[in-house]
Structures are given as C-alpha cells and as structure tokens.
Design a protein around this motif. Structure first.
Motif, PDB file in Angstrom:
ATOM      1  N   VAL A  39      33.030  -2.369 -33.278  1.00 39.24           N
ATOM      2  CA  VAL A  39      33.340  -1.703 -34.553  1.00 39.24           C
ATOM      3  C   VAL A  39      32.183  -1.899 -35.530  1.00 39.24           C
ATOM      4  O   VAL A  39      31.734  -0.945 -36.181  1.00 39.24           O
ATOM      5  CB  VAL A  39      34.666  -2.238 -35.149  1.00 39.24           C
ATOM      6  CG1 VAL A  39      34.838  -1.794 -36.598  1.00 39.24           C
ATOM      7  CG2 VAL A  39      35.852  -1.802 -34.300  1.00 39.24           C
ATOM      8  N   LEU A  40      31.688  -3.121 -35.633  1.00 36.80           N
ATOM      9  CA  LEU A  40      30.587  -3.422 -36.550  1.00 36.80           C
ATOM     10  C   LEU A  40      29.340  -2.606 -36.206  1.00 36.80           C
ATOM     11  O   LEU A  40      28.718  -1.990 -37.088  1.00 36.80           O
ATOM     12  CB  LEU A  40      30.271  -4.923 -36.516  1.00 36.80           C
ATOM     13  CG  LEU A  40      29.132  -5.401 -37.410  1.00 36.80           C
ATOM     14  CD1 LEU A  40      29.451  -5.137 -38.885  1.00 36.80           C
ATOM     15  CD2 LEU A  40      28.862  -6.882 -37.166  1.00 36.80           C
ATOM     16  N   VAL A  41      28.972  -2.586 -34.946  1.00 31.40           N
ATOM     17  CA  VAL A  41      27.780  -1.852 -34.516  1.00 31.40           C
ATOM     18  C   VAL A  41      27.959  -0.349 -34.752  1.00 31.40           C
ATOM     19  O   VAL A  41      27.023   0.331 -35.187  1.00 31.40           O
ATOM     20  CB  VAL A  41      27.466  -2.160 -33.029  1.00 31.40           C
ATOM     21  CG1 VAL A  41      26.459  -1.199 -32.463  1.00 31.40           C
ATOM     22  CG2 VAL A  41      26.967  -3.581 -32.883  1.00 31.40           C
ATOM     23  N   THR A  42      29.152   0.144 -34.480  1.00 28.46           N
ATOM     24  CA  THR A  42      29.416   1.570 -34.694  1.00 28.46           C
ATOM     25  C   THR A  42      29.328   1.924 -36.176  1.00 28.46           C
ATOM     26  O   THR A  42      28.862   3.008 -36.531  1.00 28.46           O
ATOM     27  CB  THR A  42      30.791   1.955 -34.109  1.00 28.46           C
ATOM     28  OG1 THR A  42      30.800   1.634 -32.710  1.00 28.46           O
ATOM     29  CG2 THR A  42      31.075   3.432 -34.273  1.00 28.46           C
ATOM     30  N   LEU A  60      23.275   7.459 -32.424  1.00 24.98           N
ATOM     31  CA  LEU A  60      24.605   7.867 -32.868  1.00 24.98           C
ATOM     32  C   LEU A  60      25.465   8.367 -31.704  1.00 24.98           C
ATOM     33  O   LEU A  60      26.686   8.428 -31.827  1.00 24.98           O
ATOM     34  CB  LEU A  60      24.494   8.946 -33.950  1.00 24.98           C
ATOM     35  CG  LEU A  60      23.805   8.510 -35.240  1.00 24.98           C
ATOM     36  CD1 LEU A  60      23.531   9.706 -36.137  1.00 24.98           C
ATOM     37  CD2 LEU A  60      24.614   7.457 -35.964  1.00 24.98           C
ATOM     38  N   TYR A  61      24.832   8.710 -30.585  1.00 28.33           N
ATOM     39  CA  TYR A  61      25.557   9.161 -29.395  1.00 28.33           C
ATOM     40  C   TYR A  61      25.737   8.051 -28.362  1.00 28.33           C
ATOM     41  O   TYR A  61      26.507   8.207 -27.431  1.00 28.33           O
ATOM     42  CB  TYR A  61      24.838  10.339 -28.745  1.00 28.33           C
ATOM     43  CG  TYR A  61      24.693  11.510 -29.683  1.00 28.33           C
ATOM     44  CD1 TYR A  61      25.792  12.289 -30.023  1.00 28.33           C
ATOM     45  CD2 TYR A  61      23.464  11.809 -30.260  1.00 28.33           C
ATOM     46  CE1 TYR A  61      25.673  13.350 -30.904  1.00 28.33           C
ATOM     47  CE2 TYR A  61      23.334  12.865 -31.139  1.00 28.33           C
ATOM     48  CZ  TYR A  61      24.437  13.633 -31.455  1.00 28.33           C
ATOM     49  OH  TYR A  61      24.310  14.676 -32.328  1.00 28.33           O
ATOM     50  N   PHE A  62      25.024   6.948 -28.518  1.00 24.83           N
ATOM     51  CA  PHE A  62      25.080   5.868 -27.537  1.00 24.83           C
ATOM     52  C   PHE A  62      25.981   4.710 -27.963  1.00 24.83           C
ATOM     53  O   PHE A  62      26.508   4.002 -27.116  1.00 24.83           O
ATOM     54  CB  PHE A  62      23.665   5.329 -27.259  1.00 24.83           C
ATOM     55  CG  PHE A  62      22.844   6.255 -26.422  1.00 24.83           C
ATOM     56  CD1 PHE A  62      22.795   6.095 -25.045  1.00 24.83           C
ATOM     57  CD2 PHE A  62      22.127   7.288 -26.989  1.00 24.83           C
ATOM     58  CE1 PHE A  62      22.048   6.941 -24.257  1.00 24.83           C
ATOM     59  CE2 PHE A  62      21.373   8.150 -26.204  1.00 24.83           C
ATOM     60  CZ  PHE A  62      21.339   7.980 -24.835  1.00 24.83           C
ATOM     61  N   THR A 121      22.041   2.420 -40.640  1.00 23.31           N
ATOM     62  CA  THR A 121      20.654   2.134 -40.255  1.00 23.31           C
ATOM     63  C   THR A 121      19.859   3.418 -40.114  1.00 23.31           C
ATOM     64  O   THR A 121      18.703   3.502 -40.554  1.00 23.31           O
ATOM     65  CB  THR A 121      20.629   1.326 -38.943  1.00 23.31           C
ATOM     66  OG1 THR A 121      21.416   0.148 -39.114  1.00 23.31           O
ATOM     67  CG2 THR A 121      19.221   0.933 -38.557  1.00 23.31           C
ATOM     68  N   VAL A 122      20.461   4.441 -39.520  1.00 22.74           N
ATOM     69  CA  VAL A 122      19.791   5.738 -39.376  1.00 22.74           C
ATOM     70  C   VAL A 122      19.505   6.341 -40.749  1.00 22.74           C
ATOM     71  O   VAL A 122      18.404   6.835 -41.000  1.00 22.74           O
ATOM     72  CB  VAL A 122      20.638   6.699 -38.503  1.00 22.74           C
ATOM     73  CG1 VAL A 122      20.093   8.118 -38.563  1.00 22.74           C
ATOM     74  CG2 VAL A 122      20.683   6.206 -37.065  1.00 22.74           C
ATOM     75  N   GLU A 123      20.481   6.270 -41.637  1.00 20.67           N
ATOM     76  CA  GLU A 123      20.288   6.814 -42.986  1.00 20.67           C
ATOM     77  C   GLU A 123      19.170   6.066 -43.718  1.00 20.67           C
ATOM     78  O   GLU A 123      18.334   6.673 -44.384  1.00 20.67           O
ATOM     79  CB  GLU A 123      21.590   6.720 -43.769  1.00 20.67           C
ATOM     80  CG  GLU A 123      21.520   7.363 -45.143  1.00 20.67           C
ATOM     81  CD  GLU A 123      22.854   7.295 -45.861  1.00 20.67           C
ATOM     82  OE1 GLU A 123      22.842   6.910 -47.045  1.00 20.67           O
ATOM     83  OE2 GLU A 123      23.881   7.611 -45.244  1.00 20.67           O
ATOM     84  N   ALA A 124      19.159   4.746 -43.600  1.00 23.73           N
ATOM     85  CA  ALA A 124      18.088   3.959 -44.222  1.00 23.73           C
ATOM     86  C   ALA A 124      16.736   4.309 -43.603  1.00 23.73           C
ATOM     87  O   ALA A 124      15.713   4.329 -44.298  1.00 23.73           O
ATOM     88  CB  ALA A 124      18.377   2.462 -44.073  1.00 23.73           C
TER      89      ALA A 124
END
Length: 154
Positions: free
Chosen positions: A50-53, A87-89, A59-62
């Motif tokens: 859950v945390l990683v998701t 985001l897909y993995f 992280t991508v937005e940053a």
C-alpha cells in the motif's frame, strides 16, 4: 511537492522507492512460497505494498517537477519515460499481496485453498515481484546515468 529542505523531493523519494519496491517484492515472494513466513509477514507486506503504491505517483510527480527545472536532455527524457512506467509495475504488487492475504485468511479460517490456486498465486507473486524489481532497476539505472554522466550537475 517540489523541494524538501532545499533538495528536490524526487531525489529523496526515489531512494524510498528503490529500497521499498525490492523489499516488498522479496517479502511477497517469500510469503507466497513459504507458509510459515506468510503467517508472520503477510500483513506487513500488504502494508508495504500500500505504501509503495501510494508513494510511486508522488515520486513520479516530483520527478516531473524536477524534469521541468532541468529542461529536457534526452537522458532525462528516458529516465522520465521509464519512471512513468513504474505506475504500471507497482499496483500489481499490491494486487498480489491482497490476493495472497485473502488466501491466507481463508486458510486460517479452515477453508480449503486448492493447490492449483496456491500455485497460481505464487506465480503471480513471483511475476509481479520480479517485474517490479526489474523496472525499478531500469529506472534507477537510467537516473544514475543521467547524474553520473554529468547531465544533472547544476
């Protein structure tokens, strides 16, 4: 989120992802293959998933913010492209962990879970874990090349 204490937030967040994705994947696979580990670790694994998701899109937005600050060198474009693919993995890790937790709950309650179902869940955990770790490596490698080849020396 753009900066934290003067540093680009992406630089800090990416280290969390680089540690937690492989850790989550390894523990998920361990739980899938070893019932004794599952009994002790499945809920922390679900929590990590859950945390990683949740942290991956942050992280991508940053990273997108950081990329805008740097301009668009081709090596940064490649890193950003690979980063977006995370985001897909990562969500399949969460799905695998939830499916495994559901099977674990059924077994704890004395309900049978067939060998074929356990095998499919184990294969799902192995596949999603390996894929997420491989993609994390690819993204990290492209980012390291961008940094160490001098592109990001600002």
């Amino acid at each position: 989120m753009s900066t934290f204490n003067g540093l680009p937030a992406h630089v800090l967040l990416v280290h969390v992802i680089v540690v937690l994705v492989p850790l989550t994947a390894a523990l998920l696979i361990l739980c899938a293959l070893w019932p004794a580990a599952r009994g002790r670790l499945i809920w922390p694994v679900v929590g990590l998933a859950v945390l990683v998701t949740a942290l991956t899109p942050v992280t991508v937005e940053a990273g997108e913010w950081f990329q805008r600050q740097l301009g668009m060198p081709p090596v940064v474009d490649e890193h950003a492209r690979l980063g977006h693919q995370m985001l897909y993995f990562v969500p399949p890790l969460l799905i695998s962990a939830v499916v495994l937790a559901f099977a674990h709950l059924r077994q704890e309650r004395g309900k049978a879970v067939g060998r074929a179902a356990v095998a499919v869940i184990a294969l799902l955990a192995i596949a999603t874990g390996a894929a997420a770790v491989w993609q994390t490596y690819r993204v990290g490698d492209s980012g390291a090349h961008a940094v160490w080849n001098g592109v990001l020396n600002h």
